[in-house]
Structure formats: structure tokens, C-alpha cells
Write a protein that holds these residues in place. Structure first.
Motif, PDB file in Angstrom:
ATOM      1  N   GLY A 678      -8.959 -11.770   5.905  1.00 33.29           N
ATOM      2  CA  GLY A 678      -8.196 -11.983   7.131  1.00 33.29           C
ATOM      3  C   GLY A 678      -7.092 -10.968   7.335  1.00 33.29           C
ATOM      4  O   GLY A 678      -6.560 -10.402   6.373  1.00 33.29           O
ATOM      5  N   THR A 679      -6.785 -10.713   8.607  1.00 31.18           N
ATOM      6  CA  THR A 679      -5.653  -9.859   8.940  1.00 31.18           C
ATOM      7  C   THR A 679      -4.830 -10.505  10.043  1.00 31.18           C
ATOM      8  O   THR A 679      -5.358 -11.181  10.926  1.00 31.18           O
ATOM      9  CB  THR A 679      -6.096  -8.456   9.442  1.00 31.18           C
ATOM     10  OG1 THR A 679      -6.831  -8.609  10.646  1.00 31.18           O
ATOM     11  CG2 THR A 679      -6.927  -7.730   8.412  1.00 31.18           C
ATOM     12  N   VAL A 680      -3.525 -10.277   9.953  1.00 28.15           N
ATOM     13  CA  VAL A 680      -2.607 -10.635  11.040  1.00 28.15           C
ATOM     14  C   VAL A 680      -2.073  -9.310  11.585  1.00 28.15           C
ATOM     15  O   VAL A 680      -1.593  -8.475  10.818  1.00 28.15           O
ATOM     16  CB  VAL A 680      -1.438 -11.503  10.539  1.00 28.15           C
ATOM     17  CG1 VAL A 680      -0.482 -11.824  11.690  1.00 28.15           C
ATOM     18  CG2 VAL A 680      -1.952 -12.779   9.887  1.00 28.15           C
ATOM     19  N   ILE A 681      -2.187  -9.119  12.889  1.00 25.02           N
ATOM     20  CA  ILE A 681      -1.710  -7.878  13.504  1.00 25.02           C
ATOM     21  C   ILE A 681      -0.560  -8.227  14.439  1.00 25.02           C
ATOM     22  O   ILE A 681      -0.748  -8.894  15.464  1.00 25.02           O
ATOM     23  CB  ILE A 681      -2.846  -7.163  14.260  1.00 25.02           C
ATOM     24  CG1 ILE A 681      -3.990  -6.859  13.295  1.00 25.02           C
ATOM     25  CG2 ILE A 681      -2.324  -5.882  14.917  1.00 25.02           C
ATOM     26  CD1 ILE A 681      -5.241  -6.346  13.963  1.00 25.02           C
ATOM     27  N   VAL A 682       0.624  -7.801  14.052  1.00 28.13           N
ATOM     28  CA  VAL A 682       1.834  -8.106  14.804  1.00 28.13           C
ATOM     29  C   VAL A 682       2.112  -6.956  15.772  1.00 28.13           C
ATOM     30  O   VAL A 682       2.288  -5.816  15.350  1.00 28.13           O
ATOM     31  CB  VAL A 682       3.032  -8.305  13.848  1.00 28.13           C
ATOM     32  CG1 VAL A 682       4.306  -8.579  14.639  1.00 28.13           C
ATOM     33  CG2 VAL A 682       2.751  -9.433  12.861  1.00 28.13           C
ATOM     34  N   SER A 683       2.118  -7.246  17.054  1.00 28.26           N
ATOM     35  CA  SER A 683       2.364  -6.291  18.145  1.00 28.26           C
ATOM     36  C   SER A 683       1.047  -5.760  18.699  1.00 28.26           C
ATOM     37  O   SER A 683      -0.028  -5.969  18.115  1.00 28.26           O
ATOM     38  CB  SER A 683       3.247  -5.107  17.719  1.00 28.26           C
ATOM     39  OG  SER A 683       2.465  -4.089  17.110  1.00 28.26           O
ATOM     40  N   VAL A 684       1.154  -5.031  19.801  1.00 25.89           N
ATOM     41  CA  VAL A 684      -0.019  -4.399  20.413  1.00 25.89           C
ATOM     42  C   VAL A 684      -0.140  -2.937  19.987  1.00 25.89           C
ATOM     43  O   VAL A 684      -0.913  -2.172  20.578  1.00 25.89           O
ATOM     44  CB  VAL A 684       0.029  -4.501  21.961  1.00 25.89           C
ATOM     45  CG1 VAL A 684      -0.174  -5.937  22.403  1.00 25.89           C
ATOM     46  CG2 VAL A 684       1.339  -3.949  22.514  1.00 25.89           C
ATOM     47  N   GLY A 685       0.599  -2.550  18.964  1.00 29.06           N
ATOM     48  CA  GLY A 685       0.420  -1.248  18.334  1.00 29.06           C
ATOM     49  C   GLY A 685       0.944  -0.058  19.098  1.00 29.06           C
ATOM     50  O   GLY A 685       0.581   1.080  18.779  1.00 29.06           O
ATOM     51  N   LEU A 686       1.793  -0.281  20.095  1.00 29.97           N
ATOM     52  CA  LEU A 686       2.263   0.846  20.896  1.00 29.97           C
ATOM     53  C   LEU A 686       2.896   1.918  20.012  1.00 29.97           C
ATOM     54  O   LEU A 686       3.657   1.601  19.096  1.00 29.97           O
ATOM     55  CB  LEU A 686       3.303   0.393  21.921  1.00 29.97           C
ATOM     56  CG  LEU A 686       2.868  -0.621  22.986  1.00 29.97           C
ATOM     57  CD1 LEU A 686       4.021  -0.884  23.943  1.00 29.97           C
ATOM     58  CD2 LEU A 686       1.647  -0.123  23.747  1.00 29.97           C
ATOM     59  N   PRO A 687       2.585   3.201  20.274  1.00 31.44           N
ATOM     60  CA  PRO A 687       3.294   4.256  19.560  1.00 31.44           C
ATOM     61  C   PRO A 687       4.800   4.112  19.789  1.00 31.44           C
ATOM     62  O   PRO A 687       5.234   3.601  20.830  1.00 31.44           O
ATOM     63  CB  PRO A 687       2.777   5.536  20.225  1.00 31.44           C
ATOM     64  CG  PRO A 687       1.463   5.157  20.821  1.00 31.44           C
ATOM     65  CD  PRO A 687       1.606   3.729  21.235  1.00 31.44           C
ATOM     66  N   GLN A 688       5.569   4.536  18.832  1.00 34.33           N
ATOM     67  CA  GLN A 688       7.022   4.428  18.947  1.00 34.33           C
ATOM     68  C   GLN A 688       7.509   5.179  20.188  1.00 34.33           C
ATOM     69  O   GLN A 688       7.069   6.296  20.460  1.00 34.33           O
ATOM     70  CB  GLN A 688       7.683   5.002  17.701  1.00 34.33           C
ATOM     71  CG  GLN A 688       9.189   4.792  17.663  1.00 34.33           C
ATOM     72  CD  GLN A 688       9.785   5.256  16.344  1.00 34.33           C
ATOM     73  OE1 GLN A 688       9.076   5.687  15.451  1.00 34.33           O
ATOM     74  NE2 GLN A 688      11.094   5.170  16.227  1.00 34.33           N
ATOM     75  N   LEU A 689       8.394   4.535  20.924  1.00 33.74           N
ATOM     76  CA  LEU A 689       8.974   5.187  22.095  1.00 33.74           C
ATOM     77  C   LEU A 689       9.615   6.509  21.681  1.00 33.74           C
ATOM     78  O   LEU A 689      10.381   6.561  20.713  1.00 33.74           O
ATOM     79  CB  LEU A 689      10.025   4.293  22.740  1.00 33.74           C
ATOM     80  CG  LEU A 689       9.515   3.136  23.599  1.00 33.74           C
ATOM     81  CD1 LEU A 689      10.660   2.193  23.932  1.00 33.74           C
ATOM     82  CD2 LEU A 689       8.882   3.659  24.886  1.00 33.74           C
ATOM     83  N   SER A 690       9.281   7.567  22.392  1.00 35.81           N
ATOM     84  CA  SER A 690       9.842   8.873  22.059  1.00 35.81           C
ATOM     85  C   SER A 690       9.827   9.747  23.301  1.00 35.81           C
ATOM     86  O   SER A 690       9.129   9.459  24.277  1.00 35.81           O
ATOM     87  CB  SER A 690       9.013   9.544  20.948  1.00 35.81           C
ATOM     88  OG  SER A 690       7.727   9.884  21.438  1.00 35.81           O
ATOM     89  N   ILE A 691      10.572  10.823  23.233  1.00 35.90           N
ATOM     90  CA  ILE A 691      10.599  11.754  24.356  1.00 35.90           C
ATOM     91  C   ILE A 691       9.212  12.360  24.560  1.00 35.90           C
ATOM     92  O   ILE A 691       8.721  12.479  25.689  1.00 35.90           O
ATOM     93  CB  ILE A 691      11.642  12.866  24.113  1.00 35.90           C
ATOM     94  CG1 ILE A 691      13.032  12.264  23.952  1.00 35.90           C
ATOM     95  CG2 ILE A 691      11.638  13.873  25.273  1.00 35.90           C
ATOM     96  CD1 ILE A 691      14.075  13.251  23.455  1.00 35.90           C
TER      97      ILE A 691
END
Length: 782
Positions: A678-691
Motif C-alpha cells: 500500500g501507498t499513501v500519497i499526500v498532495s497532488v504532487g505539484l512541483p514546488q512553486l518557483s520563478i
């Protein structure tokens, strides 16, 4: 018929002496090409009928073997009634060192073109001209010879006779290989679900010279499904070489194992796995010159014997094999592997050997395209990799370090480094309080300074051999050369991005849309198959990976029973950055409930180390009886193996590993059976906000209105799908996936779910989740 590229033929037969990279700049090819164009333009003005880049080919029969000689003459023109073949060579050597007999190989190449043109135009004699152009001084020297047709025929006959040992080997090998391919059967008793469809589409794509974009879920058997039809196509003469391209060592091993499986079924095929120069070099550092490396000294005097012996004795040209023959013949192992690639039927290597303008295999792709097939594994990784390959940056501190170290040792160097330093200080001021600057303008002034800097460095390297031992000097020199290479590609798909901090100024030529350059690179071959378990949405990947509307997209259903995987979404939690602090307790409770329903091994993925560490701390306090571990940073290969070795079969107690989404443990690991349930995936995986991500967003928002999707949503969901794909690895596996984020209830995310997740369940609280899991695990036991 054996096709012979004239330049490769001449280089193979006539080379001798040492490897000495101190005087060779790989990126001088770029300047050489520009010099060619300048000279050719001048000659067109000088000679009315001057033709440049003339493709020449001619059949030649020798000792029962048919050859096709092919190449491009730099120039052909008539002067005083006689035809002249013009062969242009660029150099950085002082022109007084260049004399008529400077290089027999240069004359040999020109003679080959002269022979073809004379035969095809029924000429009894022809003029051959060598034109040398100094890249630093713009000086030009000409050497001219009048050659008769009989002399040219004798020369070609002698050249082909020397090559015949290679031709005989290649010809006999191709007969053996093609016969084995004809008899080869698919190496498994039956095709898995979707496997035949992928294999058939791969074959048709290769036959038509097109591109295919295939999403094939885990378990389809992607590797064998594309290799088998590609090999069959080779046996039918539809391709002369297969390039299996991937970004990871583990997927290279899968390709090797697939070919080994076919060898057990009778396949005769020479495969070569290319290893990076830094890894395969026998010396402490890859400084390729005879005074430092015994394998570089006299390398070209011994290399041909090493190539023939290795090719005759081995079909699998692995790193171990390459090293064995390199040591036996005292030759450079990396150069040996590159030369053996010419005799290999299938080359397994990193993406950069085909796509990176600073590293691609020029022996195959520099002069023209070929009937090559590109099999591109884990193709979802290629978008970001190609952005890196087509971008380049330089740092102020790197120049300042060289400036400080070499102050007073070379006036020209002092002067140019002062100008570069001043330019970057001015950039810092231009950045202002926001500390960055974005412009679509190409930084011509800076590029001119860097061009001057590389010329000065090259001259210093020629005058002072000890500089080739200075890593700081060399590294910046090569980075500057790479920057110059990338600057040639700058167009509307690029921006100049300047970033300033207290101690640093970085100027980056940033490629936003790599599709155009990828498309150009793909034209080096005849067809390409892009495949991955996660190419969703396919239209996005086809567009950014250089495909077009005429290229087929294929999406296969999972070959496994949908009931073997329980997918749940927890839309009751927001994992957005502003909500993370207050989300920790609820996430901890969800994880605890999830892993407590069945004893086994689990991985919990987080979008950042900080988020992971915060929840890990809370989780260990709340569930002290559950064995936990978290992923460290900068793990060595041994530490990675140790981490994965803790996922035991049929564990007696629950084991929960906290990892980073998009990291080394979220794709490319294969934990079958009960090693991971089993896996738990926290968040929708968005790349880190950056310029940089915002620059990509703004670019695509302006070009197609899909800025957020292309910069953040699609790359993020790809990481999610990869991580979820760790659970079900075989027909007998069962497992559960929990997706934690309120955005998983939104329509634009749900449409990115793969088909085999159609029965997912959205939970309102942990009690509902527990009931769902209890029923799922009970059904598995029954």
C-alpha cells in the motif's frame, strides 16, 4: 549492400597516435560549421557555379561485396574549365604549422569525394583542394592537387581493401543475425493483455517511419513489447540500428534482460550498453592526454585490434566486457565503447546520447540522419530532461574564482574576466528588489564576452599544458563552451532568466518549450516509440516531445484485474502550502488507520522533506508501535539498497516508510508481492512553486491557454501516478492506494485518473476508509 559514410571510413582506416583532448574543443564544431558557411558564401560569390554541401554516393564492388560510399562534399566548382572538390577544415593551430602533408586523412576524405564525382561525370582528372581556416585569426590556406582517375581508383581500391576485414565481419554477422531474427519467436507462451497491440503498433510505426506515443500500465511488459517488433523490423531491413534510450540504470538492466531472454530463444544480436565517461574511466579523473593516461598514449595504434577482437568474441558488450578488452589492449574504455557502437545492432544508453546538443553521438548524427529506431523508455521523464539539455547557465562566482586565481598571469584573461564580472554586477543592479530579471531578448553582449573568454582559454590551454590539470579552469571553460552551443538555439521558445542573491548572479538561457528541438533531434532517425506507464494526458506529451497530429497515441488498459487494487481519495484534507500545519493531525490519523488494517509494508509519499519530517514526527508519537523509517537526503547507492532491503516478504509486523514524492523511491523501484501492499500519497504532487515554473506557466498560458496545466498540474499528477504504480507489480499482487488532497475530488484531476481506477472511492472520514479496507483485505483472503 554495406553503406559507408566516407568520413567514418577514413577516420577508421587512417587514424593513429594518441588521444589528446587538451587541444580538442568539442564545441569548436559549432564554430567550424559557421566558418564553413562563411567560406562557402565567399566561394559562391567567387565562382558562379559553386555548390555547397553536395551529397555524393556511389556503389563500389570489391571481392564479392557491394558497398555504397556516401558523404557530403563541402564544395564543388569549376575553374578554368576544370572541376574542383573543395574540402574545408577548421583549426586553432597557428597557420605556419599547417603544410600540404599536414593530414593524410584530410586528403583521403577529399579524394573519396573526387573519385565519386569524377566517375559519375566521366572525368579523366579532377582538382582536389584542401582549405584550412583558422578560427581565431580568420587566416585561410589553400592546397591544391590535380589527380587522375586511375590514381583515384587505386586509392579507393586500397582504402576498401583495408576496410574489407571490417566489411567481411559485418556482412557475415548480418547474415547470422538476420537468420536468427527470422526464426525468433516471442519469448513468452502468450501475450499479456495489451501486449500484442503495443507490439503490432510498434512494428507498424517503424515500418512507416512515424512516431508512436504509448501509455502502457505496469505489467504490460512494455520493454519486450517494443524490443521484439523492433528487432523483427531489423531482420526485414527496415532499420539498421536500434537505440534503446532511458534515464535510469534499472531500466537499462530491464532492456538487457529482455534481450538475454530472446537470446535464449536463439537471437544473435550485438548489444552495447554505453557507460558515462566519468564512470568507466580507469584513471582518477578523465583527463584524456598521453602524459597523464597510459590508455590515451598510442590509443589509436591499438584500438582497431581491440574493436575487432571484442566484436568477434562477444555479443553482449556490457561495461564489464568493455573494461576487459580496454585493459587487454591498453586503450581508453570510453572511446572503445563509442567505436564498438558502430558494430552494435542495439545501443542501450541515456537520452543525452541522442538528444543533448553537447553530447549526442556525432559519429551517427553529425552529417545526416539514418534508418535508426529510437525506443524511448520512461518517456515521461524526457520533458524536464530535455529542458535541462537545451538550457544553459553561468554563475558570476565561477568567473570570479578563476579571475582571483589567475590574476596577473594572462593580460587578455584578466581583461575579459573583468568585463564579464562588471557585466554581471550590472545585471544584479538591473534585477532590483525583486532579485530576478526575465526577458525574451537574447543576451548578445554577454554571449560575445563568453565567446571571447573561450577563445582566450583555448589559446592558454595550447600554450600551457598544465592548465589541463586544473579542474576549476577546465570546468568553467567547458561550461562556457556549452553555453555558446545552447546560445545558437535561442529563439521565441527561450527566455533569458537572471537571478540575483546576495553572493551570486546567475544568467540562464532557459528553454521553455523543448518540442521543436526534440523534433529536430528525432529526425536523426527514421522512427521513434515513446512509452511509459504514465503518459497522461497523451496529447500533452505528444506535443511537448516533438510529435504531431499525424503520430498515433495508444493508451492501454492495465493487464491486471482491477479488483486487485483498492484506490481511495481523501478529499477531506487540504495539503496546500497554507494549510499544511493544520493538516498534520488529520493526515497522521489517516495514515495510521490505513496501515493498521493489514500487517504489511507501506510507503507514504509527501511533496517535500519538511512536510514529510513534520508528519513523521507526529506519527511516531501517535503510533509508537508501528515500525517507521524516513528517506534521507543525498543517499549513496549502497544506502538506497539498504533502504529497499527492509521491505521484506511476508513481514510479521507493519513497516511504514516515509518518502518524498518524485524522489528516488517513487519510481523505478520494483517491490513485488508482499514487499509492498500500500501507498499513501499526500498532495497532488505539484512541483514546488518557483520563478522558473511560473515562467513556463506564463509562456504556455500565452501560447495555448494551458499554462497552469503544463507547468504544474500535469507534471504533478505524473509523479502521483508513478508513485501509485509501485503497488501492483505482478498478476498476483494486491494492494491499496490512498490519495490525500481535496483536489482529488475536482473534475480536472479526476479526468487524469487511469481507466483501471474507475472504481475509486472518495472517503469522508477514516471510519469509512477502515470499512472499505476491511472489506477489500477480506475479499483478498477469500
Amino acid at each position: 549492400m554495406i553503406k559507408l559514410a566516407i568520413r567514418q571510413l577514413v577516420e577508421l582506416i587512417m587514424r593513429c597516435g594518441d588521444i589528446d583532448s587538451r587541444y580538442v574543443s568539442t564545441d569548436r564544431m559549432l564554430e567550424g560549421a559557421k566558418a564553413h558557411r562563411i567560406l562557402q558564401k565567399n566561394n559562391r560569390e567567387r565562382y558562379e557555379d559553386y555548390q555547397s554541401e553536395v551529397f555524393l554516393s556511389e556503389a563500389y564492388h570489391f571481392n564479392g561485396v557491394d558497398y555504397m560510399l556516401e558523404g557530403r562534399a563541402d564544395g564543388i566548382f569549376r575553374c578554368k574549365g576544370s572541376y574542383t572538390i573543395d574540402e574545408i577544415k577548421t583549426t586553432v593551430l597557428p597557420m605556419h604549422l599547417i603544410h600540404e602533408d599536414f593530414s593524410t586523412a584530410h586528403w583521403a576524405q577529399a579524394k573519396c569525394y573526387a573519385y565519386i564525382f569524377a566517375v559519375q561525370n566521366d572525368l579523366q582528372e579532377i582538382s582536389v583542394q584542401l582549405t584550412y581556416f583558422n578560427l581565431e585569426t580568420d587566416e585561410t590556406r589553400y592546397f591544391n592537387r590535380i589527380l587522375g582517375i586511375d590514381e583515384l581508383k587505386d586509392f579507393i581500391s586500397d582504402l576498401i581493401e583495408k576496410y574489407s576485414v571490417w566489411a567481411s565481419f559485418s556482412s557475415e554477422w548480418e547474415k547470422v543475425r538476420d537468420h536468427s531474427i527470422k526464426m525468433l519467436q516471442f519469448p513468452f507462451p502468450v501475450y499479456r493483455k495489451g501486449q500484442r497491440e503495443l507490439a503490432v503498433d510498434t512494428y507498424k510505426t517503424i515500418a512507416k517511419g512515424k512516431k508512436l506515443f504509448a501509455q502502457a500500465p505496469t505489467g504490460t511488459g512494455k520493454t519486450i513489447s517494443v524490443l521484439f517488433p523492433a528487432i523483427k523490423a531489423m531482420g526485414e531491413g527496415k532499420t539498421s540500428k536500434i537505440f534503446y534510450l532511458t534515464a535510469k540504470t534499472i531500466t537499462r538492466q530491464v532492456a538487457e534482460e529482455a534481450i538475454d531472454k530472446m537470446r535464449l530463444g536463439g537471437l544473435k544480436m550485438k548489444t552495447l550498453t554505453l557507460t558515462a565517461k566519468e564512470k568507466i574511466c580507469f584513471c582518477e579523473k578523465p583527463a584524456c592526454h598521453p602524459e597523464y593516461c597510459a590508455y590515451a598514449k598510442g590509443h589509436y595504434d591499438r584500438i582497431n585490434d581491440a574493436i575487432l577482437e571484442a566484436a568477434k568474441e562477444c555479443d553482449e558488450l556490457s561495461r564489464t566486457v568493455i573494461e576487459k578488452y580496454a585493459k587487454k589492449h591498453t586503450v581508453c574504455p570510453f572511446e572503445l565503447s563509442l567505436d564498438l557502437s558502430l558494430l552494435a545492432d542495439c545501443i542501450i544508453c541515456d537520452y543525452n546520447y541522442v538528444f543533448d546538443p553537447r553530447a549526442y553521438l556525432r559519429r551517427f548524427f553529425a552529417d545526416s540522419s539514418g534508418d535508426y529506431v529510437f525506443l524511448i523508455d520512461e518517456a515521461h521523464n524526457l520533458i524536464d530532461r530535455s529542458r535541462e539539455m537545451f538550457s544553459s547557465q553561468l554563475l558570476k562566482t565561477a568567473f570570479y574564482k578563476v579571475k582571483k586565481e589567475y590574476k596577473g598571469r594572462n593580460k587578455a584573461l584578466d581583461k575579459i574576466l573583468t568585463r564579464i564580472n562588471k557585466f554581471m554586477i550590472d545585471l544584479r543592479k538591473d534585477c532590483g528588489e525583486q532579485r530576478y530579471l526575465i526577458t525574451s531578448e537574447k543576451p548578445e553582449e554577454f554571449i560575445h564576452l563568453i565567446d571571447k573568454y573561450t577563445s582566450i582559454c583555448e589559446l592558454m590551454l595550447k600554450e600551457n599544458r598544465e592548465l589541463s590539470e586544473d579542474n576549476n579552469f577546465l570546468q568553467l571553460y567547458f561550461e562556457a563552451l556549452g553555453f555558446m552551443t545552447i546560445s545558437e538555439f535561442y529563439d521565441e521558445r527561450y527566455v533569458t532568466f537572471v537571478e540575483s542573491t546576495r553572493d551570486e548572479v546567475t544568467l540562464k538561457l532557459f528553454c521553455l518549450d523543448p518540442s521543436f528541438l526534440l523534433k529536430e533531434a528525432l529526425e536523426r532517425g527514421s522512427s521513434a516509440i515513446f512509452f511509459s506507464a504514465t503518459l497522461s494526458p497523451l496529447v500533452y506529451f505528444r506535443e511537448l516531445l516533438g510529435g504531431g497530429k499525424e503520430d498515433k497515441m495508444l493508451s492501454l488498459h492495465s493487464p491486471f484485474d482491477d479488483r486487485s487494487l483498492c484506490v481511495m481519495t481523501a478529499g477531506i484534507v487540504s495539503t496546500k502550502y497554507k494549510d499544511r500545519e493544520q493538516s498534520k493531525q488529520k493526515i497522521t490519523e489517516l495514515i495510521g488507520s490505513f496501515v493498521s488494517q493489514k500487517t504489511g509494508n507501506y510507503i507514504i509519499y509527501f511533496p517535500s522533506y519538511k512536510y514529510m519530517n513534520d508528519v513523521f514526527e507526529e506519527f511516531t508519537l501517535a503510533f509508537p508501535d508501528i515500525t517507521t523509517v524516513k528517506q534521507g537526503t543525498a543517499l549513496s547507492e549502497e544506502q538506497r539498497e539498504d533502504f529497499l532491503s527492509c521491505f521484506n516478504e511476508n513481514p510479521e509486523e507493519t513497516y511504514a516508510a516515509f518518502c518524498v514524492l518524485g524522489g528516488i523511491f517513487s519510481e523505478g523501484i520494483d517491490l513485488k508481492g508482499s514487499r509492498l501492499i500500500g501507498t499513501v500519497i499526500v498532495s497532488v504532487g505539484l512541483p514546488q512553486l518557483s520563478i522558473e515554473r511560473n515562467i513556463i506557466r506564463d509562456y504556455f498560458a500565452a501560447t495555448n491557454g494551458m499554462g497552469y496545466e503544463y507547468a504544474y498540474m500535469y507534471p504533478g499528477m505524473n509523479k502521483v501516478l508513478q508513485a501509485a504504480g509501485r503497488v501492483i507489480r505482478s498478476e498476483s499482487d494486491t494492494g491499496a492506494v490512498l490519495l490525500v488532497d481535496e483536489r482529488y475530488t475536482h473534475k480536472n484531476y479526476l479526468k487524469l485518473f487511469p481507466d483501471h481506477w474507475h472504481s475509486y472511492k472518495n472517503i469522508k472520514n477514516k471510519e469509512i476508509m477502515e470499512k472499505i479496507l476491511e472489506a477489500f483485505w477480506s475479499s483478498e483472503r477469500s
